[in-house]
Design a protein around this motif. Sequence first.
Motif, mmCIF file in Angstrom:
data_model
loop_
_atom_site.group_PDB
_atom_site.id
_atom_site.type_symbol
_atom_site.label_atom_id
_atom_site.label_comp_id
_atom_site.label_asym_id
_atom_site.label_seq_id
_atom_site.Cartn_x
_atom_site.Cartn_y
_atom_site.Cartn_z
ATOM 1 N N THR A 126 -0.964 -1.686 -4.830
ATOM 2 C CA THR A 126 -0.511 -2.309 -5.925
ATOM 3 C C THR A 126 -0.050 -3.986 -5.655
ATOM 4 O O THR A 126 0.318 -4.392 -4.473
ATOM 5 C CB THR A 126 0.893 -1.652 -6.350
ATOM 6 N N CYS A 132 -3.950 10.467 -0.990
ATOM 7 C CA CYS A 132 -4.917 9.226 -1.188
ATOM 8 C C CYS A 132 -4.079 8.001 -0.656
ATOM 9 O O CYS A 132 -3.052 8.080 -0.230
ATOM 10 C CB CYS A 132 -5.069 9.225 -2.770
ATOM 11 N N ASP A 170 0.938 -0.945 0.092
ATOM 12 C CA ASP A 170 -0.065 0.107 -0.044
ATOM 13 C C ASP A 170 1.015 1.242 0.229
ATOM 14 O O ASP A 170 2.036 1.204 0.417
ATOM 15 C CB ASP A 170 -0.970 -0.023 1.251
ATOM 16 N N GLU A 171 0.425 2.272 -0.306
ATOM 17 C CA GLU A 171 0.844 3.704 -0.363
ATOM 18 C C GLU A 171 0.001 4.506 0.319
ATOM 19 O O GLU A 171 -1.381 4.662 -0.052
ATOM 20 C CB GLU A 171 1.157 4.277 -1.646
ATOM 21 N N THR A 184 -7.708 5.229 -13.302
ATOM 22 C CA THR A 184 -8.317 4.890 -11.837
ATOM 23 C C THR A 184 -7.573 3.242 -11.655
ATOM 24 O O THR A 184 -7.371 2.971 -10.543
ATOM 25 C CB THR A 184 -9.758 4.289 -11.959
ATOM 26 N N TRP A 198 -11.748 13.217 -6.966
ATOM 27 C CA TRP A 198 -11.229 12.824 -8.105
ATOM 28 C C TRP A 198 -11.299 13.760 -9.293
ATOM 29 O O TRP A 198 -10.388 13.979 -10.029
ATOM 30 C CB TRP A 198 -12.006 11.350 -8.810
ATOM 31 N N GLN A 205 -3.353 4.183 -2.061
ATOM 32 C CA GLN A 205 -3.313 3.289 -3.330
ATOM 33 C C GLN A 205 -2.780 1.874 -2.870
ATOM 34 O O GLN A 205 -2.076 1.637 -1.968
ATOM 35 C CB GLN A 205 -2.480 3.846 -4.316
ATOM 36 N N ARG A 260 -6.213 2.861 -7.728
ATOM 37 C CA ARG A 260 -5.899 3.972 -7.509
ATOM 38 C C ARG A 260 -6.945 5.026 -6.896
ATOM 39 O O ARG A 260 -6.668 6.134 -6.694
ATOM 40 C CB ARG A 260 -5.132 4.680 -8.512
ATOM 41 N N CYS A 275 -13.635 0.496 -8.727
ATOM 42 C CA CYS A 275 -13.057 1.864 -8.581
ATOM 43 C C CYS A 275 -14.142 2.772 -8.063
ATOM 44 O O CYS A 275 -13.982 3.616 -7.083
ATOM 45 C CB CYS A 275 -12.486 2.419 -9.652
ATOM 46 N N ARG A 280 -3.987 1.099 -13.003
ATOM 47 C CA ARG A 280 -2.566 1.260 -13.848
ATOM 48 C C ARG A 280 -2.292 -0.106 -14.213
ATOM 49 O O ARG A 280 -1.965 -1.052 -12.901
ATOM 50 C CB ARG A 280 -1.722 2.188 -13.332
ATOM 51 N N GLU A 297 -2.146 -1.705 -10.151
ATOM 52 C CA GLU A 297 -2.283 -0.503 -9.212
ATOM 53 C C GLU A 297 -3.845 -0.161 -9.216
ATOM 54 O O GLU A 297 -4.394 0.253 -10.254
ATOM 55 C CB GLU A 297 -1.499 0.612 -9.483
ATOM 56 N N TRP A 338 -2.643 9.189 -15.586
ATOM 57 C CA TRP A 338 -3.030 8.732 -13.951
ATOM 58 C C TRP A 338 -4.325 8.428 -13.921
ATOM 59 O O TRP A 338 -5.475 9.114 -13.851
ATOM 60 C CB TRP A 338 -2.988 10.158 -13.210
#
Length: 641
Positions: free
Chosen positions: A254, A250, A49-50, A409, A298, A252, A428, A274, A411, A426, A407
Amino acid sequence: MGLLSQGSPLNWEETRKHADYIRKHGILQFLNIYNKVKDRQKDVLKWGDEVEYMLVELDDKDEKVRLVLNGGDVLETLQEQGENINPNHPTLWRPEYGSYMIEGTPGQPYGGTMSEFNTVEGNMGKRRREASSVLNKNETLCTITSFPRLGCPGFTRPEHRPTPVEKGVSKSLFFPDEAINQHPRFSTLTRNIRHRRGEKVCINVPIFKDKRTPSPFVEEFPEDDGEGAQAALPDHIYMDCMGFGMGNCCLQVTFQACSIDEARYLYDQLATFCPIVMALSAASPFYRGFVSDIDCRWGVISASVDDRTQEERGLKPLKNNKFRIFKSRYDSIDSYLSSCSEKYNDIDLTKDEEIYKQLLGAGIDKLLAQHIAHLFIRDPLSVFEEKIHLDDENESDHFENLQSTNWQTMRFKPPPPNSDIGWRVEFRPMEVQLTDFENAAYVVFVVLLTRVILSYKLDFVIPLSKVDENMKVAQKRNAVQESMFYFRKDIFKGCNPGLDGTASAQNGLETDGGNEEYTLMSIDTIINGKEGVFQGLIPILNCYLENMEVDVDTRCTILNYLKLIKKRASGELMTMAKWMREFVAKHPQYKQDSVVSDKINYDLFRKCDRIAKGEEQCPELIGNPVNKHQALKTQESNSVK
């Protein structure tokens, strides 16, 4: 935030001269990667996660909260104390767009065992404590999606004035260039988006009309040269630079898939979730000191990086540009990648025909070729003089230059050259939440969804035009409770073998006389199920957990997280956006005029900070989870005493 090259950035005129070269070599780099790893199989499940954080100062004397512009120093300190001395350090820190922002990830990706879910919240807590420990007195770390007074006078410390008329990067009426990260990539992106577009970006968010909100709501901008007055719509909050979008935070996730086919399948399936998960995580109702009529960031980010010219937006006939482009480069996906989803690709897909033919000629299948040829209708925005002539066999900077500035929703991420990393996707669209518990809950929910999708070979795909409609609906105020979303009725009848068609009858999903595949549902129905309509994601996840060997501790953790998601969907618990709205509406100084004053903002952040640190309960937002990590911390501190 994607590719971070070092060197001398080129202005837009110079960048434009190299655009064709970079696109050409970006495609060669993609083909080199693809040909090396297209048949790669059996990569193990890894994911991470980020979380993006804001650094804020709580000024108790003036009762103001400001964004602290020392993210670069904080980042350097964290890296020096962590990964620079220990490559296995449990946290990693990276720069983000705002000079008041940092991004934290786990030091190593999580693996495929269920017990990994037990460590997510603990690692997020470690990140929060680690970063907080290097802050000054009165400073704190916040996971709040959108700073309510971003762009208001004096919103930064130190204070800087915007420079709308002088030479500057953004020329914003509201957002000073000093609030942009000092890494040259970020200021270059900001300047080149404006130059390529031919005017400042234009963001208009509908204002929430309260009892005393002026009607029509029209602002005057003292330093405006006329562009702002022309661009601002009545009854809307006007913003004019990249910082208003990319300066938000946000959450995110992956995933590494076992093969390219699995990655494509996951990409398609998760794309349909999403808008659903975005509405469930809604957390950004305030912009530039006003209460808005939307709950998610968004559309704001989408407009904040929209570098399309008037020709590309369809406002003028094509003359100097090649393509009519229907979306910003920050938006929802435009095509599915799996063959069984192909028939649902029902929206206009602008693609570079030459690149498309080149990819087909090189053996790339139609769906992947059109995906890449669509990404490459864009221009590179941030080019460094030292990084133009590269080794296409062993480097991927030109491919990533365009890949990382589309960029979307979802990737789709090919492996980096010569690495042991596999094909990844990913996810997003999520808004960051106030506490580590909530952020862990959303991450675990999405990761569990991928496990269930792959294990049961589920199919959630609906026409992309309906996903786009869902994206618009998801951003509306209180969409979780008040909006309906297109969703597939029978998720067991996709093209994937593995479950026979009898599943549909067993689940009471008889087809109706209208469209047989999808219908409008509430988020409560999608998440929790409704007899005769849809069985619900939580019951499916529970069924999956019952069939897995899960230790008691992990099961308790997961069920706690799913309970939060379940109750947010049903309305028993508020979204962050709704909770923030109610806080402002009930504040004694709120004048029912849609204005979030300094004092209201200060009191909101004071409360948020106490909740995030576990010093105050917030049952209407979070419920009453059994927080084992908090219990462990209490146990440790008691034993020390």
